[in-house]
Design a protein around this motif. Structure first.
Motif, PDB file in Angstrom:
ATOM      1  N   HIS A 290      -8.136  -1.477  10.116  1.00  0.00           N
ATOM      2  CA  HIS A 290      -7.873  -0.222   9.641  1.00  0.00           C
ATOM      3  C   HIS A 290      -6.736  -0.085   8.493  1.00  0.00           C
ATOM      4  O   HIS A 290      -6.695   0.841   7.926  1.00  0.00           O
ATOM      5  CB  HIS A 290      -7.492   0.762  10.947  1.00  0.00           C
ATOM      6  CG  HIS A 290      -8.838   0.887  11.560  1.00  0.00           C
ATOM      7  ND1 HIS A 290      -9.080   0.114  12.524  1.00  0.00           N
ATOM      8  CD2 HIS A 290      -9.836   2.047  11.610  1.00  0.00           C
ATOM      9  CE1 HIS A 290     -10.184   0.599  13.331  1.00  0.00           C
ATOM     10  NE2 HIS A 290     -10.513   1.536  12.693  1.00  0.00           N
ATOM     11  N   ILE A 291      -5.872  -1.190   8.652  1.00  0.00           N
ATOM     12  CA  ILE A 291      -4.795  -1.283   7.528  1.00  0.00           C
ATOM     13  C   ILE A 291      -5.695  -1.687   6.214  1.00  0.00           C
ATOM     14  O   ILE A 291      -4.921  -1.067   5.118  1.00  0.00           O
ATOM     15  CB  ILE A 291      -3.839  -2.204   7.808  1.00  0.00           C
ATOM     16  CG1 ILE A 291      -2.621  -1.869   6.908  1.00  0.00           C
ATOM     17  CG2 ILE A 291      -4.301  -3.772   7.666  1.00  0.00           C
ATOM     18  CD1 ILE A 291      -1.440  -2.740   7.362  1.00  0.00           C
ATOM     19  N   HIS A 292      -6.740  -2.186   6.140  1.00  0.00           N
ATOM     20  CA  HIS A 292      -7.543  -2.353   5.078  1.00  0.00           C
ATOM     21  C   HIS A 292      -8.209  -1.139   4.562  1.00  0.00           C
ATOM     22  O   HIS A 292      -8.512  -0.466   3.325  1.00  0.00           O
ATOM     23  CB  HIS A 292      -8.453  -3.360   5.090  1.00  0.00           C
ATOM     24  CG  HIS A 292      -7.930  -4.673   4.859  1.00  0.00           C
ATOM     25  ND1 HIS A 292      -7.345  -5.197   3.717  1.00  0.00           N
ATOM     26  CD2 HIS A 292      -7.890  -5.879   5.705  1.00  0.00           C
ATOM     27  CE1 HIS A 292      -6.818  -6.309   3.747  1.00  0.00           C
ATOM     28  NE2 HIS A 292      -7.076  -6.681   4.903  1.00  0.00           N
ATOM     29  N   MET A 293      -8.670  -0.278   5.733  1.00  0.00           N
ATOM     30  CA  MET A 293      -9.541   0.768   5.553  1.00  0.00           C
ATOM     31  C   MET A 293      -8.959   2.088   5.122  1.00  0.00           C
ATOM     32  O   MET A 293      -9.345   2.890   4.331  1.00  0.00           O
ATOM     33  CB  MET A 293     -10.374   1.130   6.749  1.00  0.00           C
ATOM     34  CG  MET A 293     -11.464   0.099   7.139  1.00  0.00           C
ATOM     35  SD  MET A 293     -12.148   0.216   8.718  1.00  0.00           S
ATOM     36  CE  MET A 293     -12.630   1.805   8.911  1.00  0.00           C
ATOM     37  N   THR A 294      -7.545   2.209   5.445  1.00  0.00           N
ATOM     38  CA  THR A 294      -6.724   3.547   5.150  1.00  0.00           C
ATOM     39  C   THR A 294      -6.432   3.523   3.657  1.00  0.00           C
ATOM     40  O   THR A 294      -6.445   2.355   2.903  1.00  0.00           O
ATOM     41  CB  THR A 294      -5.383   3.356   6.067  1.00  0.00           C
ATOM     42  OG1 THR A 294      -5.062   4.851   5.927  1.00  0.00           O
ATOM     43  CG2 THR A 294      -4.673   2.397   5.439  1.00  0.00           C
TER      44      THR A 294
ATOM     45  N   GLY B 227       8.016   5.029   9.591  1.00  0.00           N
ATOM     46  CA  GLY B 227       8.160   6.522   9.181  1.00  0.00           C
ATOM     47  C   GLY B 227       7.609   7.574  10.441  1.00  0.00           C
ATOM     48  O   GLY B 227       7.661   8.775  10.179  1.00  0.00           O
ATOM     49  N   PHE B 228       6.913   7.039  11.352  1.00  0.00           N
ATOM     50  CA  PHE B 228       6.604   8.073  12.370  1.00  0.00           C
ATOM     51  C   PHE B 228       6.632   7.340  13.789  1.00  0.00           C
ATOM     52  O   PHE B 228       6.545   7.984  14.622  1.00  0.00           O
ATOM     53  CB  PHE B 228       4.950   8.404  12.281  1.00  0.00           C
ATOM     54  CG  PHE B 228       4.094   7.106  12.022  1.00  0.00           C
ATOM     55  CD1 PHE B 228       3.529   6.767  13.112  1.00  0.00           C
ATOM     56  CD2 PHE B 228       3.715   6.494  10.873  1.00  0.00           C
ATOM     57  CE1 PHE B 228       2.670   5.552  13.197  1.00  0.00           C
ATOM     58  CE2 PHE B 228       2.859   5.645  10.685  1.00  0.00           C
ATOM     59  CZ  PHE B 228       2.077   5.045  12.044  1.00  0.00           C
TER      60      PHE B 228
ATOM     61  N   CYS C 229       3.450  -2.519   6.229  1.00  0.00           N
ATOM     62  CA  CYS C 229       3.153  -2.137   7.449  1.00  0.00           C
ATOM     63  C   CYS C 229       4.136  -1.585   8.369  1.00  0.00           C
ATOM     64  O   CYS C 229       4.278  -0.471   8.771  1.00  0.00           O
ATOM     65  CB  CYS C 229       2.079  -2.863   8.315  1.00  0.00           C
ATOM     66  SG  CYS C 229       1.426  -2.309   9.825  1.00  0.00           S
ATOM     67  N   ALA C 230       5.176  -2.655   8.426  1.00  0.00           N
ATOM     68  CA  ALA C 230       6.382  -2.387   9.200  1.00  0.00           C
ATOM     69  C   ALA C 230       7.231  -1.341   8.775  1.00  0.00           C
ATOM     70  O   ALA C 230       7.754  -0.384   9.476  1.00  0.00           O
ATOM     71  CB  ALA C 230       7.155  -3.628   9.381  1.00  0.00           C
ATOM     72  N   GLN C 231       7.130  -1.160   7.367  1.00  0.00           N
ATOM     73  CA  GLN C 231       7.901   0.118   6.801  1.00  0.00           C
ATOM     74  C   GLN C 231       7.383   1.379   7.122  1.00  0.00           C
ATOM     75  O   GLN C 231       7.850   2.519   7.324  1.00  0.00           O
ATOM     76  CB  GLN C 231       8.226  -0.179   5.359  1.00  0.00           C
ATOM     77  CG  GLN C 231       9.195  -1.538   4.924  1.00  0.00           C
ATOM     78  CD  GLN C 231      10.437  -1.618   5.674  1.00  0.00           C
ATOM     79  OE1 GLN C 231      11.011  -0.533   6.007  1.00  0.00           O
ATOM     80  NE2 GLN C 231      10.604  -2.821   6.165  1.00  0.00           N
TER      81      GLN C 231
ATOM     82  N   LYS D  15      -3.462   5.511  14.886  1.00  0.00           N
ATOM     83  CA  LYS D  15      -4.668   6.220  14.833  1.00  0.00           C
ATOM     84  C   LYS D  15      -4.616   7.533  14.032  1.00  0.00           C
ATOM     85  O   LYS D  15      -5.478   7.946  13.390  1.00  0.00           O
ATOM     86  CB  LYS D  15      -5.341   6.424  16.151  1.00  0.00           C
ATOM     87  CG  LYS D  15      -5.872   5.022  16.765  1.00  0.00           C
ATOM     88  CD  LYS D  15      -6.557   5.256  18.018  1.00  0.00           C
ATOM     89  CE  LYS D  15      -6.915   3.824  18.673  1.00  0.00           C
ATOM     90  NZ  LYS D  15      -7.636   3.994  20.027  1.00  0.00           N
ATOM     91  N   GLU D  16      -3.538   8.192  14.494  1.00  0.00           N
ATOM     92  CA  GLU D  16      -3.476   9.478  13.815  1.00  0.00           C
ATOM     93  C   GLU D  16      -2.827   9.370  12.462  1.00  0.00           C
ATOM     94  O   GLU D  16      -2.913  10.472  11.437  1.00  0.00           O
ATOM     95  CB  GLU D  16      -2.470  10.272  14.838  1.00  0.00           C
ATOM     96  CG  GLU D  16      -2.736  10.611  16.026  1.00  0.00           C
ATOM     97  CD  GLU D  16      -1.531  11.127  16.764  1.00  0.00           C
ATOM     98  OE1 GLU D  16      -0.525  11.486  16.416  1.00  0.00           O
ATOM     99  OE2 GLU D  16      -1.968  11.610  18.093  1.00  0.00           O
ATOM    100  N   ASN D  17      -2.219   8.637  11.757  1.00  0.00           N
ATOM    101  CA  ASN D  17      -1.646   8.234  10.691  1.00  0.00           C
ATOM    102  C   ASN D  17      -2.525   7.467   9.490  1.00  0.00           C
ATOM    103  O   ASN D  17      -2.120   7.266   8.293  1.00  0.00           O
ATOM    104  CB  ASN D  17      -0.055   7.909  10.770  1.00  0.00           C
ATOM    105  CG  ASN D  17       0.573   8.650  11.334  1.00  0.00           C
ATOM    106  OD1 ASN D  17       1.355   9.390  10.598  1.00  0.00           O
ATOM    107  ND2 ASN D  17       0.751   8.782  12.658  1.00  0.00           N
ATOM    108  N   VAL D  18      -3.450   6.676  10.083  1.00  0.00           N
ATOM    109  CA  VAL D  18      -4.414   6.207   9.044  1.00  0.00           C
ATOM    110  C   VAL D  18      -5.127   7.304   8.427  1.00  0.00           C
ATOM    111  O   VAL D  18      -5.599   8.263   9.058  1.00  0.00           O
ATOM    112  CB  VAL D  18      -5.203   4.922   9.646  1.00  0.00           C
ATOM    113  CG1 VAL D  18      -4.460   3.684  10.029  1.00  0.00           C
ATOM    114  CG2 VAL D  18      -6.154   5.546  10.948  1.00  0.00           C
TER     115      VAL D  18
END
Length: 285
Positions: A127-131, A266-267, A260-262, A35-38
């Motif tokens: 949200h993976i589509h919205m980011t 990153g965080f 997404c996995a990669q 949620k913080e990274n999108v």
């Protein structure tokens, strides 16, 4: 009796271990990091929620996938992953409403498998589509090698070197590891303008894209045959320079979950993260 100095030394040594144990990632903490990274606000009404399991379970490993089918869940267990992040539903409908399956043996056994292995399942779709960039499109463009051909910021329109439809379809088959693709249009048709419509956005949106002057060939996931299929066939019969290639829902988006996995790596620290590719969900004869 431990002397004061030795007590202090022991305390200092144990602090990092206690802190590490307290901060061991859980599905809930990982989702909070997502949620913080999108780049978008988190929607109040969304399908991106926990679908099964206890979100406060200590994570052993994370498995990221397109469809959380039984084969994928079994593979996750083999890989010692107890947190599953899936793009699509777990229980056979968009909202994972299981009321109709209360006495269904397949649903009950799948649910039991999840419970027996203490798996936690989270859906990551909206949200993976919205980011920005859209993670699914970013992964697909990278997989297909289309980045240099993009002509819009959204990554849906492309200008390719001229190619024949049949040859282009064969290239897609090879790139995505498919047994077959469905092609509607003249196989000898030549074109340069391509539209990408991943997943299943619906016939209306697919037809709208195919009707755009900037699209001659649309690469799509899936559709109802009485909608986009019918429209594309009519367009071909009427002599329009239009065609559609259906590659199936999974393969039209799956590279996005690899992306997404990669991205998660990153965080999200302290736990292994694996992408699990779905096996084909049907065979052709």
């Amino acid at each position: 009796m431990i002397k004061p100095m030795k007590k202090l030394l022991l305390f200092v040594i144990l602090i990092p271990f206690c802190t590490f144990a307290q901060n061991k990632p859980t599905p809930r903490s990982v989702v909070n990091q997502i949620k913080e990274n999108v780049t978008c606000d988190w929607a109040e009404k969304t399908v991106d929620v926990f679908k099964a399991g206890n979100p406060d379970t200590e994570i052993k490993g994370i498995a990221v996938c397109m469809f959380a089918d039984m084969r994928t869940l079994q593979k996750a267990v083999e890989m010692n992953c107890n947190f599953i992040i899936t793009h699509e539903p777990v229980f056979y409908n968009h909202l994972d409403d299981t009321e109709a399956y209360a006495n269904d043996p397949v649903y009950k056994e799948k649910r039991q498998f999840i419970e027996d292995h203490k798996l936690v399942v989270f859906r990551f779709h909206d949200h993976i589509h919205m980011t920005k960039p859209d993670g699914i499109y970013a992964g697909m463009i990278e997989k297909l090698g289309w980045k240099d051909y993009a002509v819009d910021d959204r990554g849906t329109l492309f200008k390719m070197p001229e190619i024949q439809l049949a040859d282009f379809a064969q290239e897609l088959k090879k790139q995505l590891g498919l047994q077959t693709v469905r092609v509607i249009g003249n196989p000898e048709m030549k074109f340069t303008k391509v539209g990408l419509a991943v997943g299943a956005p619906g016939g209306a949106r697919q037809i709208q894209m195919l009707n755009m002057p900037d699209v001659e060939v649309m690469v799509a996931g899936e559709a109802n045959e009485w909608e986009t299929y019918l429209y594309a066939n009519d367009a071909t019969t009427l002599g329009k320079n239009k065609a559609v290639i259906f590659v199936g829902h999974i393969k039209s988006e799956e590279a996005g979950m690899d992306y997404c996995a990669q991205w998660l790596k990153g965080f999200v620290k302290g736990v292994p993260i694996h992408f699990i590719e779905n096996e084909a969900n049907f065979v052709t004869f």
